[in-house]
Design a protein around this motif. Structure first.
Motif, PDB file in Angstrom:
ATOM      1  N   CYS A 133     -53.519  32.596   8.101  1.00 41.96           N
ATOM      2  CA  CYS A 133     -54.104  31.187   7.555  1.00 41.96           C
ATOM      3  C   CYS A 133     -55.465  30.530   8.077  1.00 41.96           C
ATOM      4  O   CYS A 133     -56.350  30.070   7.539  1.00 41.96           O
ATOM      5  CB  CYS A 133     -53.126  30.394   7.011  1.00 41.96           C
ATOM      6  N   MET A 134     -55.556  30.422   9.530  1.00 34.55           N
ATOM      7  CA  MET A 134     -56.571  29.905  10.194  1.00 34.55           C
ATOM      8  C   MET A 134     -57.793  31.032  10.057  1.00 34.55           C
ATOM      9  O   MET A 134     -58.904  30.619   9.773  1.00 34.55           O
ATOM     10  CB  MET A 134     -56.145  29.738  11.562  1.00 34.55           C
ATOM     11  N   LEU A 135     -57.352  32.197   9.914  1.00 33.62           N
ATOM     12  CA  LEU A 135     -58.732  33.115   9.948  1.00 33.62           C
ATOM     13  C   LEU A 135     -59.172  33.039   8.385  1.00 33.62           C
ATOM     14  O   LEU A 135     -60.456  33.186   8.556  1.00 33.62           O
ATOM     15  CB  LEU A 135     -58.138  34.464  10.067  1.00 33.62           C
ATOM     16  N   ILE A 136     -58.404  33.009   7.533  1.00 35.17           N
ATOM     17  CA  ILE A 136     -58.848  32.837   6.087  1.00 35.17           C
ATOM     18  C   ILE A 136     -59.732  31.521   6.172  1.00 35.17           C
ATOM     19  O   ILE A 136     -60.918  31.685   5.394  1.00 35.17           O
ATOM     20  CB  ILE A 136     -57.696  32.947   5.097  1.00 35.17           C
ATOM     21  N   GLU A 195     -74.772  29.925  20.188  1.00 35.80           N
ATOM     22  CA  GLU A 195     -74.926  28.880  21.232  1.00 35.80           C
ATOM     23  C   GLU A 195     -73.656  28.633  21.796  1.00 35.80           C
ATOM     24  O   GLU A 195     -72.569  28.502  21.096  1.00 35.80           O
ATOM     25  CB  GLU A 195     -75.863  27.716  20.518  1.00 35.80           C
ATOM     26  N   ARG A 196     -73.706  28.063  23.018  1.00 35.87           N
ATOM     27  CA  ARG A 196     -72.538  27.874  23.819  1.00 35.87           C
ATOM     28  C   ARG A 196     -71.594  26.707  23.246  1.00 35.87           C
ATOM     29  O   ARG A 196     -70.629  26.994  23.157  1.00 35.87           O
ATOM     30  CB  ARG A 196     -72.982  27.509  25.231  1.00 35.87           C
ATOM     31  N   GLU A 197     -72.163  25.815  22.777  1.00 32.93           N
ATOM     32  CA  GLU A 197     -71.531  24.432  22.329  1.00 32.93           C
ATOM     33  C   GLU A 197     -70.989  24.937  21.060  1.00 32.93           C
ATOM     34  O   GLU A 197     -69.716  24.618  20.882  1.00 32.93           O
ATOM     35  CB  GLU A 197     -72.443  23.303  22.228  1.00 32.93           C
ATOM     36  N   ASP A 198     -71.603  25.420  20.142  1.00 35.16           N
ATOM     37  CA  ASP A 198     -71.284  25.926  19.040  1.00 35.16           C
ATOM     38  C   ASP A 198     -69.800  26.747  19.058  1.00 35.16           C
ATOM     39  O   ASP A 198     -68.861  26.583  18.517  1.00 35.16           O
ATOM     40  CB  ASP A 198     -72.106  26.595  18.014  1.00 35.16           C
ATOM     41  N   LEU A 199     -69.925  27.898  19.949  1.00 40.78           N
ATOM     42  CA  LEU A 199     -68.985  28.678  20.187  1.00 40.78           C
ATOM     43  C   LEU A 199     -67.503  28.258  20.562  1.00 40.78           C
ATOM     44  O   LEU A 199     -66.486  28.328  20.389  1.00 40.78           O
ATOM     45  CB  LEU A 199     -69.418  29.938  20.779  1.00 40.78           C
ATOM     46  N   LEU A 200     -67.741  27.033  21.685  1.00 41.99           N
ATOM     47  CA  LEU A 200     -66.898  26.444  22.255  1.00 41.99           C
ATOM     48  C   LEU A 200     -66.233  25.673  21.238  1.00 41.99           C
ATOM     49  O   LEU A 200     -64.931  25.421  21.049  1.00 41.99           O
ATOM     50  CB  LEU A 200     -67.185  25.656  23.478  1.00 41.99           C
ATOM     51  N   ARG A 201     -66.885  24.942  20.464  1.00 43.83           N
ATOM     52  CA  ARG A 201     -66.286  24.292  19.155  1.00 43.83           C
ATOM     53  C   ARG A 201     -65.253  24.969  18.384  1.00 43.83           C
ATOM     54  O   ARG A 201     -64.382  24.678  17.961  1.00 43.83           O
ATOM     55  CB  ARG A 201     -67.398  23.679  18.222  1.00 43.83           C
ATOM     56  N   VAL A 202     -65.851  26.394  18.126  1.00 47.84           N
ATOM     57  CA  VAL A 202     -64.953  27.209  17.337  1.00 47.84           C
ATOM     58  C   VAL A 202     -63.538  27.623  18.009  1.00 47.84           C
ATOM     59  O   VAL A 202     -62.724  27.571  17.484  1.00 47.84           O
ATOM     60  CB  VAL A 202     -65.636  28.245  16.555  1.00 47.84           C
ATOM     61  N   MET A 203     -63.962  28.061  19.259  1.00 53.17           N
ATOM     62  CA  MET A 203     -62.622  28.289  20.185  1.00 53.17           C
ATOM     63  C   MET A 203     -61.750  27.122  20.336  1.00 53.17           C
ATOM     64  O   MET A 203     -60.481  27.093  20.263  1.00 53.17           O
ATOM     65  CB  MET A 203     -63.246  28.727  21.718  1.00 53.17           C
ATOM     66  N   GLY A 240     -49.412  27.562  20.802  1.00 54.44           N
ATOM     67  CA  GLY A 240     -48.934  29.045  20.527  1.00 54.44           C
ATOM     68  C   GLY A 240     -50.083  30.028  20.189  1.00 54.44           C
ATOM     69  O   GLY A 240     -49.789  31.146  19.802  1.00 54.44           O
ATOM     70  N   MET A 241     -51.454  29.348  19.829  1.00 57.23           N
ATOM     71  CA  MET A 241     -52.327  30.474  19.591  1.00 57.23           C
ATOM     72  C   MET A 241     -53.003  31.155  20.590  1.00 57.23           C
ATOM     73  O   MET A 241     -53.067  30.555  21.982  1.00 57.23           O
ATOM     74  CB  MET A 241     -53.690  29.743  18.834  1.00 57.23           C
ATOM     75  N   ASP A 242     -53.216  32.511  20.457  1.00 62.04           N
ATOM     76  CA  ASP A 242     -53.556  33.176  21.544  1.00 62.04           C
ATOM     77  C   ASP A 242     -55.428  33.284  21.116  1.00 62.04           C
ATOM     78  O   ASP A 242     -55.873  34.070  20.520  1.00 62.04           O
ATOM     79  CB  ASP A 242     -53.312  34.783  21.511  1.00 62.04           C
ATOM     80  N   THR A 243     -55.960  32.311  21.860  1.00 67.03           N
ATOM     81  CA  THR A 243     -57.447  32.054  21.643  1.00 67.03           C
ATOM     82  C   THR A 243     -58.208  33.375  21.643  1.00 67.03           C
ATOM     83  O   THR A 243     -59.082  33.738  20.593  1.00 67.03           O
ATOM     84  CB  THR A 243     -57.956  30.752  22.215  1.00 67.03           C
ATOM     85  N   PRO A 244     -57.980  33.964  22.770  1.00 64.09           N
ATOM     86  CA  PRO A 244     -58.949  35.283  22.842  1.00 64.09           C
ATOM     87  C   PRO A 244     -59.168  36.084  21.595  1.00 64.09           C
ATOM     88  O   PRO A 244     -59.772  36.699  21.293  1.00 64.09           O
ATOM     89  CB  PRO A 244     -58.845  35.699  24.280  1.00 64.09           C
ATOM     90  N   ARG A 245     -57.663  36.440  21.290  1.00 62.84           N
ATOM     91  CA  ARG A 245     -57.292  37.360  20.433  1.00 62.84           C
ATOM     92  C   ARG A 245     -57.815  36.898  19.047  1.00 62.84           C
ATOM     93  O   ARG A 245     -58.368  37.783  18.358  1.00 62.84           O
ATOM     94  CB  ARG A 245     -55.934  37.600  20.404  1.00 62.84           C
ATOM     95  N   LEU A 246     -57.620  35.773  18.582  1.00 64.27           N
ATOM     96  CA  LEU A 246     -58.151  35.249  17.494  1.00 64.27           C
ATOM     97  C   LEU A 246     -59.681  35.034  17.352  1.00 64.27           C
ATOM     98  O   LEU A 246     -59.993  35.419  16.161  1.00 64.27           O
ATOM     99  CB  LEU A 246     -57.600  33.737  17.276  1.00 64.27           C
ATOM    100  N   MET A 247     -60.316  34.888  18.370  1.00 66.74           N
ATOM    101  CA  MET A 247     -61.759  34.774  18.194  1.00 66.74           C
ATOM    102  C   MET A 247     -62.167  36.185  18.052  1.00 66.74           C
ATOM    103  O   MET A 247     -62.902  36.476  17.172  1.00 66.74           O
ATOM    104  CB  MET A 247     -62.389  34.343  19.558  1.00 66.74           C
ATOM    105  N   GLY A 248     -61.479  37.425  18.672  1.00 67.75           N
ATOM    106  CA  GLY A 248     -61.928  38.759  18.552  1.00 67.75           C
ATOM    107  C   GLY A 248     -61.569  38.845  16.865  1.00 67.75           C
ATOM    108  O   GLY A 248     -62.449  39.847  16.183  1.00 67.75           O
ATOM    109  N   GLU A 249     -60.668  38.590  16.321  1.00 73.47           N
ATOM    110  CA  GLU A 249     -60.359  38.863  14.949  1.00 73.47           C
ATOM    111  C   GLU A 249     -61.074  38.115  14.009  1.00 73.47           C
ATOM    112  O   GLU A 249     -61.417  38.491  13.021  1.00 73.47           O
ATOM    113  CB  GLU A 249     -58.701  38.495  14.617  1.00 73.47           C
ATOM    114  N   LEU A 250     -61.468  36.745  14.412  1.00 75.21           N
ATOM    115  CA  LEU A 250     -62.441  36.259  13.514  1.00 75.21           C
ATOM    116  C   LEU A 250     -63.670  36.855  13.599  1.00 75.21           C
ATOM    117  O   LEU A 250     -64.264  36.976  12.368  1.00 75.21           O
ATOM    118  CB  LEU A 250     -62.635  34.634  14.190  1.00 75.21           C
ATOM    119  N   PHE A 251     -64.243  37.395  14.656  1.00 79.55           N
ATOM    120  CA  PHE A 251     -65.595  38.292  14.484  1.00 79.55           C
ATOM    121  C   PHE A 251     -65.128  39.394  13.717  1.00 79.55           C
ATOM    122  O   PHE A 251     -66.113  39.887  13.100  1.00 79.55           O
ATOM    123  CB  PHE A 251     -65.960  38.407  15.776  1.00 79.55           C
ATOM    124  N   ASP A 252     -64.023  40.218  13.649  1.00 71.51           N
ATOM    125  CA  ASP A 252     -63.687  41.452  13.048  1.00 71.51           C
ATOM    126  C   ASP A 252     -63.736  40.966  11.507  1.00 71.51           C
ATOM    127  O   ASP A 252     -64.318  41.844  10.788  1.00 71.51           O
ATOM    128  CB  ASP A 252     -62.304  41.782  13.468  1.00 71.51           C
TER     129      ASP A 252
END
Length: 472
Positions: free
Chosen positions: A343-346, A356-364, A371-383
């Motif tokens: 649901c977060m990805l949706i 841009e650094r600040e914008d990407l950190l904002r999304v991270m 409980g969220m695995d941020t690196p994995r979810l960011m990869g899935e967001l880009f996927d």
């Protein structure tokens, strides 16, 4: 085992536990065969399934024979003639030859009666590739040319397909799951019965539908299932029916909503398995990514508007879709963490982002909840963003390069230990207390101030620098 040679089918060796259970049963005068998935997978050249045995004895006789040989037995399915033998930690399902009675609920037979021979038992099974039996001495018993269907890469119902699906409606989703997992086609008469009998799926418990749908998505071929068997997929997920044939009236989209979703699902599955930052082709794709891809645009029909130029828009569809997806996935009894992540990805799949650094950190930061695995979810967001772009009109493909640039930047931000959450901030409450700050609400305020500053690039994410910035 004779002369030290283990029994094998097509090069696949029967496990010690499977062989021992079979020998013990037959030594007690109870004919037994290896059946089901182990036989199918062995004929395909691999061992990918647990060993199941079918036996002439009643479950009580089978249990007595196994226990007499010192084998542990679990009465796992005695209502349907089944028990489980446990040998060296391996579980062997042992079921008596059986005939199913009438099915009144589209899922379970009213009664199960004992059959006199294995041939009768095989006749009640779902698909030809699952209706074969094998014995180390008697060889392969294949009454319905299941081996031929394996060679032809076809899923075909045993007997009349409509009758098979009317008996057990869940078999329809099983047919699709097998076709997706094995990369097979569903035989024409069987596929026609899928479409005709799709409404019967309403009688099946939603959690069972959820399990089969999840299995389809984990094959990474869910997009094929949507395009080949739309009636069944829309019966399983009624929210998809409104997307079928829905013209997006947009120059950015070459397909209707339903076909766009199918294409996104296909690309997302491939990205999840093969992307350069760790995808493993031998592992199933991420369930949160697959469910997000399936449901990312289900909010579009409800949010459709047309402007004065005749162009279609779907303002707010990610938020509406996330709410719809949450209700849908709960209805299917999916795991809570999968529901949360999907649901977060949706909700954020259409979020404008910049490399841009600040914008990407904002999304991270958004994807750094408990409980969220941020690196994995960011990869899935880009996927899902990349799959979404490739599922649109060719004019949108250019965005893929920007997405990959952002993916690489996020990877670098993580490697450089940049802060995007309290958990990644190199400053804690104990550091502030040691610096003289009294426990209380001010601790939280100072930590939030420090996090904001380091995310904005005003101070490095180092404890001494953060303390100096706060000027306590």
């Amino acid at each position: 085992m004779e002369n030290g040679v283990r029994p094998q089918l097509n090069g696949t060796v029967l496990s010690y536990a499977g062989e021992r259970a079979l020998r013990v049963l037959e030594a007690a005068g109870l004919e037994a065969w290896v059946v089901g998935g182990w036989v199918r997978d062995a004929l395909m050249g691999g061992a990918g399934h647990d060993v199941d045995l079918c036996c002439a004895g009643t479950w009580q006789q089978n249990e007595a024979a196994l226990r007499a040989a010192g084998i542990m037995v679990v009465e796992s399915g005695i209502k349907f003639g089944g028990i489980t033998a446990v040998i060296d930690g391996e579980r062997i399902e042992v079921t008596t030859y059986r005939l199913d009675g009438f099915y009144t609920d589209g899922r379970h037979p009213e009664e199960v009666t004992r059959a006199t021979c294995v041939e009768d038992d095989l006749a009640r099974r779902d698909f030809t590739v699952n209706a074969m039996a094998w014995h180390p001495e008697r060889g392969l018993l294949d009454l319905y040319d299941g081996q031929g269907d394996l060679a032809r890469k076809v899923i075909r119902a045993v007997g009349d397909p409509r009758r098979r699906f009317e008996e057990d409606a869940l078999r329809m989703l099983r047919a699709v799951r097998f076709a997706c997992r094995l990369d097979f086609w569903i035989e024409e008469r069987t596929a026609e019965a899928l479409a005709a009998c799709a409404p019967l799926l309403d009688a099946v418990a939603r959690e069972r539908v959820g399990i089969e749908l999840d299995g389809i998505l984990r094959t990474a071929h869910g997009g094929d299932a949507m395009l080949r068997y739309p009636e069944l997929m829309c019966a399983a997920v009624p929210e998809l029916a409104a997307c079928r044939g829905f013209d997006q009236q947009s120059p950015y989209h070459a397909f209707d909503v339903y076909e766009h979703i199918a294409r996104v699902l296909t690309v997302a599955g491939e990205l999840s398995r093969f992307r350069i930052d760790g995808g493993d082709p031998d592992q199933p794709p991420s369930p949160s990514l697959m469910w997000a891809a399936l449901l990312h645009d289900i909010g579009k029909p409800q949010t459709f508007t047309v402007d004065e130029r005749g162009r279609g828009h779907f303002y707010g569809h990610p938020e509406v879709g996330a709410d719809m997806a949450r209700d849908l996935m709960r209805r299917l009894a999916l795991p809570g963490d999968v529901i949360r992540d999907a649901c977060m990805l949706i909700r954020y799949h259409d979020l404008p982002m910049m490399a841009e650094r600040e914008d990407l950190l904002r999304v991270m930061h958004i994807f750094s909840g408990e409980g969220m695995d941020t690196p994995r979810l960011m990869g899935e967001l880009f996927d899902i963003k990349r799959a979404d772009a490739l599922g649109k009109a060719p004019s949108c493909f250019y965005y893929v390069e920007e997405i990959e640039r952002m993916r690489e930047m996020v990877r670098e931000l993580i490697a450089n230990d940049e802060a995007y959450s309290m958990a990644t901030l190199h400053l804690a409450g104990r550091d502030l207390i040691a610096a003289g700050v009294k426990p209380g609400p001010r601790i939280g305020e100072l930590l939030r101030r420090a996090l904001k500053a380091t995310m904005q690039g005003r101070v490095p994410n180092r404890t001494d620098d953060l303390l100096a910035f706060l000027d306590l």
